[in-house]
Design an enzyme around this catalytic site. Structure first.
Site, PDB file in Angstrom:
ATOM      1  N   ASN A  19       0.862  -1.184   0.000  1.00 32.44           N
ATOM      2  CA  ASN A  19       0.000   0.000   0.000  1.00 32.44           C
ATOM      3  C   ASN A  19       0.902   1.239   0.000  1.00 32.44           C
ATOM      4  O   ASN A  19       1.440   1.613   1.033  1.00 32.44           O
ATOM      5  CB  ASN A  19      -0.897  -0.027   1.251  1.00 32.44           C
ATOM      6  CG  ASN A  19      -1.741   1.227   1.395  1.00 32.44           C
ATOM      7  OD1 ASN A  19      -1.875   2.006   0.444  1.00 32.44           O
ATOM      8  ND2 ASN A  19      -2.318   1.427   2.565  1.00 32.44           N
ATOM      9  N   HIS A 106      -9.634   1.519   5.015  1.00 34.56           N
ATOM     10  CA  HIS A 106      -8.353   1.764   5.689  1.00 34.56           C
ATOM     11  C   HIS A 106      -8.573   2.790   6.806  1.00 34.56           C
ATOM     12  O   HIS A 106      -9.376   3.710   6.652  1.00 34.56           O
ATOM     13  CB  HIS A 106      -7.316   2.270   4.679  1.00 34.56           C
ATOM     14  CG  HIS A 106      -5.939   2.282   5.252  1.00 34.56           C
ATOM     15  ND1 HIS A 106      -5.499   3.271   6.090  1.00 34.56           N
ATOM     16  CD2 HIS A 106      -4.913   1.397   5.142  1.00 34.56           C
ATOM     17  CE1 HIS A 106      -4.254   3.003   6.469  1.00 34.56           C
ATOM     18  NE2 HIS A 106      -3.882   1.874   5.908  1.00 34.56           N
ATOM     19  N   GLU A 173      -5.337  -4.383  11.112  1.00 34.79           N
ATOM     20  CA  GLU A 173      -4.336  -3.327  11.227  1.00 34.79           C
ATOM     21  C   GLU A 173      -4.629  -2.482  12.461  1.00 34.79           C
ATOM     22  O   GLU A 173      -5.391  -1.495  12.368  1.00 34.79           O
ATOM     23  CB  GLU A 173      -4.364  -2.420   9.995  1.00 34.79           C
ATOM     24  CG  GLU A 173      -4.058  -3.121   8.700  1.00 34.79           C
ATOM     25  CD  GLU A 173      -3.461  -2.146   7.680  1.00 34.79           C
ATOM     26  OE1 GLU A 173      -2.343  -2.392   7.228  1.00 34.79           O
ATOM     27  OE2 GLU A 173      -4.106  -1.132   7.370  1.00 34.79           O
ATOM     28  N   GLY A 179       2.616   2.664  10.960  1.00 35.24           N
ATOM     29  CA  GLY A 179       3.663   3.682  10.806  1.00 35.24           C
ATOM     30  C   GLY A 179       4.371   4.066  12.089  1.00 35.24           C
ATOM     31  O   GLY A 179       5.048   5.088  12.145  1.00 35.24           O
ATOM     32  N   SER A 215       3.390  -1.601  10.583  1.00 34.35           N
ATOM     33  CA  SER A 215       4.837  -1.632  10.851  1.00 34.35           C
ATOM     34  C   SER A 215       5.496  -2.964  10.476  1.00 34.35           C
ATOM     35  O   SER A 215       6.424  -3.423  11.161  1.00 34.35           O
ATOM     36  CB  SER A 215       5.124  -1.274  12.313  1.00 34.35           C
ATOM     37  OG  SER A 215       4.746   0.066  12.568  1.00 34.35           O
TER      38      SER A 215
HETATM   39  P1  PGA Z   1       2.781   0.721   7.701  1.00 35.71           P
HETATM   40  O1  PGA Z   1       1.305   0.949   7.131  1.00 35.71           O
HETATM   41  O2  PGA Z   1       3.293  -0.590   7.136  1.00 35.71           O
HETATM   42  O3  PGA Z   1       3.553   1.905   7.211  1.00 35.71           O
HETATM   43  O4  PGA Z   1       2.670   0.673   9.194  1.00 35.71           O
HETATM   44  C1  PGA Z   1       0.409  -0.136   6.971  1.00 35.71           C
HETATM   45  C2  PGA Z   1      -0.905   0.359   6.440  1.00 35.71           C
HETATM   46  O5  PGA Z   1      -1.366   1.448   6.830  1.00 35.71           O
HETATM   47  O6  PGA Z   1      -1.520  -0.305   5.600  1.00 35.71           O
END
Ligand code: PGA
Length: 254
Positions: A19, A106, A173, A179, A215
């Protein structure tokens, strides 16, 4: 997901979704496509890979999909089929552009664009009508987790989602893991996936594909993907580096 012959053993298919969010440029997308076309023989047989670039770059990555080494996905679609909805992109348009998957719900869409549960169900329906596989994102905030509300939140987000989708991917998630460099433990993810699977099966969705996202990096992907309960990963930040994302895809090799 089914089984494929891995290196000497039968190994279950795993899904790897990149993504990009609102990142990249045309030249970045071109270089990314070239990298994966060049390295397509390094994608292991157990891996089903889906790239979800910003909508304007889907056509730049189309060659990857045409080469057969990966699929394309759209990051969001409109709740409506077509018409006077300035700025929106329909599921049909995404399908026509070569997408096979569509991310829906999301947490960034829920938070920054006030997407409601009914919007999300409408989008699942639009994706299904267009022949796209929905990748539904669910997850709790840090506060909800601390207050012991995680199960309730997930049950709400998963309520009545399966009836309109013939094939459904759900990405767990946790919002506090996106993030941030923080993740639940593999045992916690395994437990949550078991509970989500039971909720979906109670709706008649017998074989949902369940991903973990938040993450995920090349350093931790294997810890999650070795779990039977985890059918794949949804990767944000780490998918923007081609070598890192390829390392995540290859983490179960050997
Ligand atoms: P990330 O995002 O891998 O940067 O934590 C995952 C997501 O929001 O789909």
């Amino acid at each position: 997901m089914g089984n494929v012959e891995g290196k000497g053993s039968l190994r279950r298919r795993k899904l790897f979704v990149a993504n990009w969010k609102m990142n990249g440029t045309t030249s970045f997308a071109e270089a990314y496509a070239t990298f994966f076309l060049t390295h397509r023989s390094s994608v292991p047989p157990y891996a089903e890979v889906v790239f979800c670039p910003p909508t304007l770059y889907i056509s730049t990555l189309r060659g990857i999909a045409e080469s057969g080494c990966a699929f394309l996905g759209v990051q969001n679609v409109a709740t409506e089929k077509q018409g006077a909805f300035t700025g929106e992109v329909s599921a049909m348009m995404a399908a026509e552009s070569g997408c096979q998957y569509g991310i829906v719900g999301h947490s960034e869409r829920r938070r920054f664009y006030q997407e409601s549960e009914s919007d999300i169900r409408a989008k699942i329906l639009r994706l299904e009508e267009a022949g796209l596989i929905p990748i539904l994102c669910v997850g709790e905030t840090e506060e909800q987790r601390a207050a012991g509300q995680m199960r309730e939140v997930l049950a709400q987000q998963l309520k009545d989602v399966a009836s309109s989708a013939s094939r459904l991917v759900v990405a767990y998630e946790p919002i506090w893991a996106i993030g941030t460099g923080k993740t639940p433990t593999p045992a916690e993810i395994g437990q949550t996936h078991q509970e989500m699977r039971a909720l979906l099966q109670a709706q008649g969705c017998s074989t949902p594909t369940l991903l973990y996202g938040g993450s995920v990096t090349a350093a931790n992907a294997r810890d999650f993907l070795v779990l039977d309960e985890v059918d794949g990963v949804l990767v944000g930040g780490a998918s923007l580096q081609e070598t890192e994302f390829l390392a995540i895809i290859r983490c179960l090799e050997g």
